[in-house]
Design a protein around this motif. Structure first.
Motif, PDB file in Angstrom:
ATOM      1  N   ASN A  60     115.199  -1.110 -34.462  1.00 46.22           N
ATOM      2  CA  ASN A  60     116.169  -0.381 -33.649  1.00 46.22           C
ATOM      3  C   ASN A  60     116.693  -1.231 -32.501  1.00 46.22           C
ATOM      4  OD1 ASN A  60     116.128   1.984 -35.172  1.00 46.22           O
ATOM      5  ND2 ASN A  60     114.329   2.761 -34.082  1.00 46.22           N
ATOM      6  N   GLY A  61     116.245  -2.472 -32.443  1.00 42.65           N
ATOM      7  CA  GLY A  61     116.734  -3.437 -31.460  1.00 42.65           C
ATOM      8  C   GLY A  61     117.076  -4.732 -32.164  1.00 42.65           C
ATOM      9  N   ASN A  62     116.639  -5.847 -31.593  1.00 39.84           N
ATOM     10  CA  ASN A  62     116.871  -7.142 -32.230  1.00 39.84           C
ATOM     11  C   ASN A  62     115.947  -7.312 -33.428  1.00 39.84           C
ATOM     12  OD1 ASN A  62     118.715  -7.786 -30.198  1.00 39.84           O
ATOM     13  ND2 ASN A  62     117.138  -8.725 -28.917  1.00 39.84           N
ATOM     14  N   PRO A  63     116.460  -7.824 -34.541  1.00 41.92           N
ATOM     15  CA  PRO A  63     115.632  -7.966 -35.736  1.00 41.92           C
ATOM     16  C   PRO A  63     114.571  -9.046 -35.582  1.00 41.92           C
ATOM     17  CG  PRO A  63     117.808  -8.904 -36.114  1.00 41.92           C
ATOM     18  CD  PRO A  63     117.867  -8.228 -34.782  1.00 41.92           C
ATOM     19  N   PRO A 138      97.732 -26.212 -48.216  1.00 37.09           N
ATOM     20  CA  PRO A 138      96.459 -25.843 -48.843  1.00 37.09           C
ATOM     21  C   PRO A 138      96.237 -24.336 -48.929  1.00 37.09           C
ATOM     22  CG  PRO A 138      96.097 -26.596 -46.598  1.00 37.09           C
ATOM     23  CD  PRO A 138      97.554 -26.824 -46.891  1.00 37.09           C
ATOM     24  N   PHE A 139      97.016 -23.557 -48.198  1.00 43.62           N
ATOM     25  CA  PHE A 139      96.905 -22.096 -48.211  1.00 43.62           C
ATOM     26  C   PHE A 139      98.271 -21.513 -47.856  1.00 43.62           C
ATOM     27  CE2 PHE A 139      95.500 -23.764 -44.111  1.00 43.62           C
ATOM     28  CZ  PHE A 139      96.335 -23.106 -43.228  1.00 43.62           C
ATOM     29  N   ASN A 140      98.386 -20.200 -47.968  1.00 43.01           N
ATOM     30  CA  ASN A 140      99.653 -19.526 -47.683  1.00 43.01           C
ATOM     31  C   ASN A 140      99.911 -19.468 -46.178  1.00 43.01           C
ATOM     32  OD1 ASN A 140      99.860 -18.898 -50.463  1.00 43.01           O
ATOM     33  ND2 ASN A 140      98.600 -17.062 -50.151  1.00 43.01           N
ATOM     34  N   VAL A 141     101.124 -19.789 -45.793  1.00 42.32           N
ATOM     35  CA  VAL A 141     101.528 -19.717 -44.396  1.00 42.32           C
ATOM     36  C   VAL A 141     102.694 -18.739 -44.265  1.00 42.32           C
ATOM     37  CG1 VAL A 141     102.610 -20.971 -42.488  1.00 42.32           C
ATOM     38  CG2 VAL A 141     100.739 -22.026 -43.773  1.00 42.32           C
ATOM     39  N   LYS A 142     102.564 -17.826 -43.305  1.00 42.55           N
ATOM     40  CA  LYS A 142     103.629 -16.867 -43.019  1.00 42.55           C
ATOM     41  C   LYS A 142     103.992 -16.950 -41.539  1.00 42.55           C
ATOM     42  CE  LYS A 142     102.140 -13.521 -46.553  1.00 42.55           C
ATOM     43  NZ  LYS A 142     101.697 -12.117 -46.814  1.00 42.55           N
ATOM     44  N   PHE A 143     105.221 -16.596 -41.244  1.00 46.72           N
ATOM     45  CA  PHE A 143     105.690 -16.520 -39.857  1.00 46.72           C
ATOM     46  C   PHE A 143     106.311 -15.151 -39.616  1.00 46.72           C
ATOM     47  CE2 PHE A 143     105.742 -21.098 -40.540  1.00 46.72           C
ATOM     48  CZ  PHE A 143     105.376 -21.629 -39.315  1.00 46.72           C
ATOM     49  N   LEU A 144     106.048 -14.590 -38.445  1.00 43.49           N
ATOM     50  CA  LEU A 144     106.810 -13.440 -37.960  1.00 43.49           C
ATOM     51  C   LEU A 144     107.304 -13.813 -36.565  1.00 43.49           C
ATOM     52  CD1 LEU A 144     107.800 -10.549 -38.563  1.00 43.49           C
ATOM     53  CD2 LEU A 144     105.962  -9.768 -37.084  1.00 43.49           C
ATOM     54  N   ILE A 145     108.627 -13.932 -36.450  1.00 43.14           N
ATOM     55  CA  ILE A 145     109.248 -14.339 -35.187  1.00 43.14           C
ATOM     56  C   ILE A 145     110.111 -13.189 -34.689  1.00 43.14           C
ATOM     57  CG2 ILE A 145     110.573 -16.142 -34.046  1.00 43.14           C
ATOM     58  CD1 ILE A 145     108.039 -17.135 -35.531  1.00 43.14           C
ATOM     59  N   GLU A 146     109.711 -12.585 -33.585  1.00 38.15           N
ATOM     60  CA  GLU A 146     110.448 -11.409 -33.095  1.00 38.15           C
ATOM     61  C   GLU A 146     111.495 -11.798 -32.062  1.00 38.15           C
ATOM     62  OE1 GLU A 146     109.192  -8.561 -30.335  1.00 38.15           O
ATOM     63  OE2 GLU A 146     107.322  -9.584 -29.802  1.00 38.15           O
ATOM     64  N   GLY A 147     112.380 -10.837 -31.750  1.00 39.22           N
ATOM     65  CA  GLY A 147     113.472 -11.104 -30.836  1.00 39.22           C
ATOM     66  C   GLY A 147     113.505 -10.214 -29.615  1.00 39.22           C
ATOM     67  N   GLU A 148     112.356  -9.597 -29.283  1.00 38.62           N
ATOM     68  CA  GLU A 148     112.327  -8.688 -28.128  1.00 38.62           C
ATOM     69  C   GLU A 148     111.076  -8.864 -27.275  1.00 38.62           C
ATOM     70  OE1 GLU A 148     114.741  -4.781 -29.553  1.00 38.62           O
ATOM     71  OE2 GLU A 148     112.741  -4.978 -30.397  1.00 38.62           O
ATOM     72  N   GLU A 150     110.609 -10.670 -24.705  1.00 36.94           N
ATOM     73  CA  GLU A 150     110.935 -10.656 -23.280  1.00 36.94           C
ATOM     74  C   GLU A 150     111.328  -9.270 -22.778  1.00 36.94           C
ATOM     75  OE1 GLU A 150     109.928 -12.975 -21.785  1.00 36.94           O
ATOM     76  OE2 GLU A 150     110.360 -14.923 -22.670  1.00 36.94           O
ATOM     77  N   GLN A 151     111.450  -8.322 -23.692  1.00 38.99           N
ATOM     78  CA  GLN A 151     111.739  -6.930 -23.313  1.00 38.99           C
ATOM     79  C   GLN A 151     110.559  -6.019 -23.641  1.00 38.99           C
ATOM     80  OE1 GLN A 151     114.557  -6.570 -21.564  1.00 38.99           O
ATOM     81  NE2 GLN A 151     114.798  -8.784 -21.969  1.00 38.99           N
ATOM     82  N   GLY A 152     109.380  -6.620 -23.771  1.00 30.79           N
ATOM     83  CA  GLY A 152     108.175  -5.821 -23.974  1.00 30.79           C
ATOM     84  C   GLY A 152     107.785  -5.596 -25.417  1.00 30.79           C
ATOM     85  N   SER A 153     108.402  -6.300 -26.358  1.00 29.39           N
ATOM     86  CA  SER A 153     108.055  -6.172 -27.787  1.00 29.39           C
ATOM     87  C   SER A 153     108.075  -4.710 -28.227  1.00 29.39           C
ATOM     88  CB  SER A 153     106.675  -6.785 -28.065  1.00 29.39           C
ATOM     89  OG  SER A 153     106.646  -8.156 -27.754  1.00 29.39           O
ATOM     90  N   VAL A 154     109.107  -3.993 -27.796  1.00 30.90           N
ATOM     91  CA  VAL A 154     109.120  -2.539 -27.980  1.00 30.90           C
ATOM     92  C   VAL A 154     109.109  -2.108 -29.441  1.00 30.90           C
ATOM     93  CG1 VAL A 154     110.129  -1.924 -25.762  1.00 30.90           C
ATOM     94  CG2 VAL A 154     111.632  -2.614 -27.622  1.00 30.90           C
ATOM     95  N   HIS A 155     109.668  -2.930 -30.334  1.00 31.14           N
ATOM     96  CA  HIS A 155     109.717  -2.537 -31.745  1.00 31.14           C
ATOM     97  C   HIS A 155     108.749  -3.307 -32.627  1.00 31.14           C
ATOM     98  CE1 HIS A 155     113.796  -1.226 -30.264  1.00 31.14           C
ATOM     99  NE2 HIS A 155     113.327  -0.122 -30.795  1.00 31.14           N
ATOM    100  N   LEU A 156     107.976  -4.208 -32.034  1.00 29.19           N
ATOM    101  CA  LEU A 156     107.004  -4.974 -32.827  1.00 29.19           C
ATOM    102  C   LEU A 156     105.960  -4.084 -33.493  1.00 29.19           C
ATOM    103  CD1 LEU A 156     105.988  -7.747 -33.757  1.00 29.19           C
ATOM    104  CD2 LEU A 156     104.689  -7.903 -31.627  1.00 29.19           C
ATOM    105  N   PRO A 157     105.397  -3.077 -32.804  1.00 28.21           N
ATOM    106  CA  PRO A 157     104.424  -2.208 -33.492  1.00 28.21           C
ATOM    107  C   PRO A 157     105.010  -1.538 -34.732  1.00 28.21           C
ATOM    108  CG  PRO A 157     104.332  -1.857 -31.130  1.00 28.21           C
ATOM    109  CD  PRO A 157     105.537  -2.714 -31.376  1.00 28.21           C
ATOM    110  N   ASP A 158     106.276  -1.126 -34.673  1.00 24.83           N
ATOM    111  CA  ASP A 158     106.907  -0.484 -35.831  1.00 24.83           C
ATOM    112  C   ASP A 158     107.032  -1.452 -37.000  1.00 24.83           C
ATOM    113  OD1 ASP A 158     107.198   1.849 -34.344  1.00 24.83           O
ATOM    114  OD2 ASP A 158     109.202   1.313 -33.641  1.00 24.83           O
ATOM    115  N   VAL A 159     107.374  -2.709 -36.685  1.00 26.37           N
ATOM    116  CA  VAL A 159     107.494  -3.729 -37.738  1.00 26.37           C
ATOM    117  C   VAL A 159     106.146  -3.955 -38.412  1.00 26.37           C
ATOM    118  CG1 VAL A 159     107.950  -6.177 -38.178  1.00 26.37           C
ATOM    119  CG2 VAL A 159     109.479  -4.876 -36.690  1.00 26.37           C
ATOM    120  N   VAL A 160     105.098  -4.068 -37.602  1.00 26.87           N
ATOM    121  CA  VAL A 160     103.768  -4.326 -38.156  1.00 26.87           C
ATOM    122  C   VAL A 160     103.277  -3.132 -38.974  1.00 26.87           C
ATOM    123  CG1 VAL A 160     101.365  -4.845 -37.568  1.00 26.87           C
ATOM    124  CG2 VAL A 160     103.223  -5.971 -36.332  1.00 26.87           C
TER     125      VAL A 160
END
Length: 448
Positions: A60-63, A138-148, A150-160
């Motif tokens: 609902n904010g930056n992807p 040697p193993f699987n590597v994943k990245f999750l790079i958020e865009g909020e 600096e605004q308190g990661s307000v939508h990160l819990p929803d993504v996870v």
């Protein structure tokens, strides 16, 4: 010189150019300026350098940006960072263009260089270096790079929550953000304090009143606010009065104490850093207060007349802002609920506005991954690693430990004096190179 040192040296012009282009994309989360350009550039780095499968995860904010690179074993590490930056204001306090990478006296200067673009691209370039020198991960590597962030990661819990059982499945989470120890030595952090922040407003009238004509008739909001504060905190006993507040506060283990004993501590430098002259604490007391004790802080109080001379009024309202740091297994939701109950006792005058509520995060100190990470970071730096059981500040690592339910290590690549969020934000050039090497050795050591 090792093989990774040679590779970085041979490719550093390209690495610097990539960093320069990422900085120029801006990505200010408070205004949205450059967000799309930054997303496009980061996604292109994942695709072109790592041949990663990428997805843009809408919120609902930056992807957020997701990237995945398959490895030879099913073991999976998820790396977290953020692509957004703070606004550069006040721009006139900068010594250079905040969105033009500038190098001076062994440091890179730019908005976001330390927080978090320099650290983010160091991760990507570290994995890129490993692939170039070894062909396969040697193993699987994943990245999750958020865009909020600096605004308190307000939508990160929803993504996870949404992708925790699918895209974000992992055995270990590595957070690359924050600052190294002020000594310059690398740091491995296993947890962080939580945070509850809120504002209490007391309004007793529609406007200020004459203190003679309305005295004893109209309630003084400052006095009502003081009563509320006294219900929340006892200055006489130096303790918090909120019901069940101390439930979940844990004592440091023997291993925690061993790690703390190895952390540098200089009382005079601490006093200088905080601008005080009366910190009479030994090392154990100092770190115990920062890592294993909760806080109760009033960050501001606003009311009435504060100009020259006197103004005989009863103010119509008073406002106080609070932040509380939590530790161990303290329940942020329960604590916030009990604070609201106290404020309700002073209705209709008092209201409360909640700003944030993050539970503390902690990874078990007996996790076998810790020794592997220490080995990797010491190989990258040729220095003894500092292990901090708990970071005094607050980051949203609870999304990994409590929602995703995975052990989490925080490994900062930026220097302690990076000036993040301030003019002339910087990152030591050698720390940037060390960050690339750290990511390389993390892949190498976790793969062995």
């Amino acid at each position: 010189m090792t093989i990774i040192d040679d590779f970085i040296s041979e490719n550093f012009h390209f690495f610097r150019k990539s960093l320069e282009e990422l900085i120029a994309s801006k990505g200010i989360s408070s205004t949205g300026e450059g967000i799309k350009d930054t997303i496009d550039y980061v996604q292109s780095l994942f695709s072109s350098l790592l041949n990663a499968e990428t997805k843009i995860l809408k919120t609902n904010g930056n992807p957020a940006i997701y990237a995945s690179i398959p490895g030879e074993s099913p073991f999976t590490v998820l790396f977290y960072g953020h692509y957004d930056v703070m606004s550069p204001e006040p721009v006139d306090k900068w010594n250079s263009d905040p969105f033009k990478l500038t190098e001076k006296d062994g440091k890179f200067y730019a908005r976001g260089i330390g927080d978090n673009k320099g650290q983010l691209i160091a991760q990507i370039l570290g994995v890129y270096s490993y692939l170039k020198l070894n062909e396969k991960l040697p193993f699987n590597v994943k990245f999750l790079i958020e865009g909020e962030e600096e605004q308190g990661s307000v939508h990160l819990p929803d993504v996870v929550k949404k992708y925790g059982d699918t895209l974000l499945q992992a055995d270990l989470v590595v957070v690359v953000d924050g600052s190294m120890h002020e000594s310059g030595r690398p740091v491995l952090r296993l947890g962080n304090r939580g945070l509850v922040s809120f504002e209490i407003k007391v309004k007793t009238a529609d406007f200020d009143s004459h203190s003679g004509n309305a005295g004893n008739v109209v309630e003084n909001p400052i006095m009502v606010l003081n009563k509320i504060i006294n219900k929340l905190y006892s200055s006489d006993k130096n303790c918090v009065n909120i019901p069940y507040f101390y439930d979940g506060v844990l004592k440091p283990t023997e291993l925690h104490k061993k790690w703390i004993e190895a952390i540098p501590y200089n009382q005079s430098s601490v006093e200088k850093r905080f601008g005080v002259s009366n910190i009479n604490l030994n090392k154990e007391e100092y770190y115990d207060l920062l890592m294993f004790k909760p806080t109760f802080n009033i960050s501001g109080i606003y009311s009435g007349y504060s100009g020259e001379g006197i103004k005989n009024i009863i103010p119509n309202e008073a406002i106080a802002k609070f932040d509380i740091r939590l530790v161990g297994k303290q329940d942020s939701a329960l604590i916030m609920s009990n604070i609201k109950k106290v404020v309700e006792e002073f209705s209709p005058f008092a209201t409360i506005k909640e700003f944030s509520s993050y539970p503390p995060s902690m990874t078990n100190s007996d996790l076998p991954y810790i020794e592997t990470a220490i080995k990797a970071l010491e190989a990258a730096s040729d220095e003894k690693i500092i292990v901090e059981p708990v970071m005094a500040g607050t980051v949203p690592n609870y999304v990994w430990t409590d929602i995703l339910k995975k052990p989490t290590l925080t490994i900062p690549y930026a220097n302690a004096d990076q000036n993040n969020h301030a003019p002339n934000e910087n990152m030591d050039k050698l720390k940037f190179i060390r960050g690339i090497k750290s990511s390389y050795y993390l892949i190498k050591e976790f793969g062995d």
